[in-house]
Design an enzyme around this catalytic site. Sequence first.
Site, PDB file in Angstrom:
ATOM      1  N   HIS A   1      -1.311   0.500  -9.522  1.00 58.69           N
ATOM      2  CA  HIS A   1      -2.054  -0.357  -8.583  1.00 58.69           C
ATOM      3  C   HIS A   1      -2.814  -1.466  -9.327  1.00 58.69           C
ATOM      4  O   HIS A   1      -4.040  -1.569  -9.249  1.00 58.69           O
ATOM      5  CB  HIS A   1      -3.019   0.498  -7.733  1.00 58.69           C
ATOM      6  CG  HIS A   1      -3.403  -0.154  -6.438  1.00 58.69           C
ATOM      7  ND1 HIS A   1      -3.643   0.557  -5.277  1.00 58.69           N
ATOM      8  CD2 HIS A   1      -3.604  -1.455  -6.113  1.00 58.69           C
ATOM      9  CE1 HIS A   1      -3.985  -0.275  -4.298  1.00 58.69           C
ATOM     10  NE2 HIS A   1      -3.963  -1.509  -4.796  1.00 58.69           N
TER      11      HIS A   1
ATOM     12  N   GLU B   1      -2.017   8.073  -3.763  1.00 63.86           N
ATOM     13  CA  GLU B   1      -2.397   7.711  -5.126  1.00 63.86           C
ATOM     14  C   GLU B   1      -3.863   8.079  -5.395  1.00 63.86           C
ATOM     15  O   GLU B   1      -4.668   8.104  -4.456  1.00 63.86           O
ATOM     16  CB  GLU B   1      -2.156   6.203  -5.371  1.00 63.86           C
ATOM     17  CG  GLU B   1      -3.031   5.286  -4.539  1.00 63.86           C
ATOM     18  CD  GLU B   1      -2.676   3.810  -4.752  1.00 63.86           C
ATOM     19  OE1 GLU B   1      -1.506   3.429  -4.646  1.00 63.86           O
ATOM     20  OE2 GLU B   1      -3.611   3.037  -5.009  1.00 63.86           O
TER      21      GLU B   1
ATOM     22  N   ARG C   1       0.858  -1.176   0.000  1.00 64.75           N
ATOM     23  CA  ARG C   1       0.000   0.000   0.000  1.00 64.75           C
ATOM     24  C   ARG C   1       0.890   1.220   0.000  1.00 64.75           C
ATOM     25  O   ARG C   1       2.004   1.193   0.545  1.00 64.75           O
ATOM     26  CB  ARG C   1      -0.841   0.070   1.297  1.00 64.75           C
ATOM     27  CG  ARG C   1      -2.134  -0.694   1.258  1.00 64.75           C
ATOM     28  CD  ARG C   1      -3.157  -0.061   0.318  1.00 64.75           C
ATOM     29  NE  ARG C   1      -4.413  -0.766   0.319  1.00 64.75           N
ATOM     30  CZ  ARG C   1      -4.730  -1.796  -0.469  1.00 64.75           C
ATOM     31  NH1 ARG C   1      -3.850  -2.250  -1.343  1.00 64.75           N
ATOM     32  NH2 ARG C   1      -5.918  -2.357  -0.402  1.00 64.75           N
TER      33      ARG C   1
HETATM   34  C1  DGY Z   1      -6.246  -5.272  -2.768  1.00 68.85           C
HETATM   35  O1  DGY Z   1      -6.977  -6.222  -3.042  1.00 68.85           O
HETATM   36  O2  DGY Z   1      -6.074  -4.863  -1.613  1.00 68.85           O
HETATM   37  C2  DGY Z   1      -5.596  -4.596  -3.914  1.00 68.85           C
HETATM   38  O3  DGY Z   1      -4.581  -3.753  -3.514  1.00 68.85           O
HETATM   39  C3  DGY Z   1      -6.630  -3.838  -4.714  1.00 68.85           C
HETATM   40  O4  DGY Z   1      -7.049  -2.734  -3.976  1.00 68.85           O
END
Ligand code: DGY
Length: 331
Positions: A286, A268, A239
């Site tokens: 992402h 982001e 993240r």
């Molecule tokens: C998740 O599944 O957490 C991915 O990062 C998509 O947001």
Amino acid sequence: MSIQVVIARPNFPEVIERLKQHFDVIDNQQDRPWTPQSWSEALTHADGVMTTGADPVNQVVLTNAKRLRICANMAVGYNNFDLPAMTAHGVVGTNTPDVLTETTADFGFALLMATARRISESEHFLRSGQWREWRYDMFAGTEVHGSTLGIIGMGRIGQGIARRASKGFGMQVLYHNRSQLSPEMEAECGARWVDKATLLREADHVMLVVPYSAATHHTIVEAELAQMKPTATLINLARGGIVDDAALAKALKERRIAAAGLDVFEGEPTVHPDLLTVTNVVLTPHIASATVKTRLAMANLAADNLIQYFQHGRVLTPVNPDVLNAPQRRV
Ligand code: DGY
């Protein structure tokens, strides 16, 4: 009164049709951008909502959304949820684990390979017409097979990456995690627990797959980057906010580490401007779980959670399961 479900972002038409068989659905196939106010207003009459990791469910939203009983995230991560507030309001949250594990682990490897072998940088060079000759040192990168991988965060995705690394690429795998795997799981993943300093010092490639929380915010800042080898690469699949992006951009620019591969960013979809100007970084928007099959499985699991909740009062993948039996549960 019919049950109203809001789908926050564009989604697969077949999943929206499925939900329409059960609920009064408000979708967002036009991809209207939300402001904090319009997002909160959109949930005023909602009983359920399908969110993505970019849609916050916080105190303001919960106070306004008096009918809301379930938030089904189409993501395994759920740091967009204020979980204590949801629990206090009796709102259940769900996520989409398992269905994306292997696809995301594949992407971790794709990003590692692209970063270590300088694929984006060399493609830009070729496309811009700069390629004149074969040179011994042209885009010479870092070895992946047989090298040492350090994984920070050893949940399901971390384990998938470790298996690929140890079994497929003959890598030595070190990991650092709050809890240590059982000896059997360590053997299966071919991975060994070490403290964070050892991992940073010894790894040729450092991969971040730890969930975001206050405790993991800025797991990698200038001090950690300084402990890494100057030839090392850093991959962030986890993240934004796990890495201090400004400090990373500086370290990349000054070649204090060799390269980075980033799929997630602080703030982001805005990306730190200095990351956009350094060449030794691979940037992706992402997309670690983005295959058609996996994204459809994620959407269907989020839909299943909504359907199960309103039909049977249970869900498949709760993140605050106590709410289901608690007296403060909204009914
Ligand atoms: C998740 O599944 O957490 C991915 O990062 C998509 O947001």
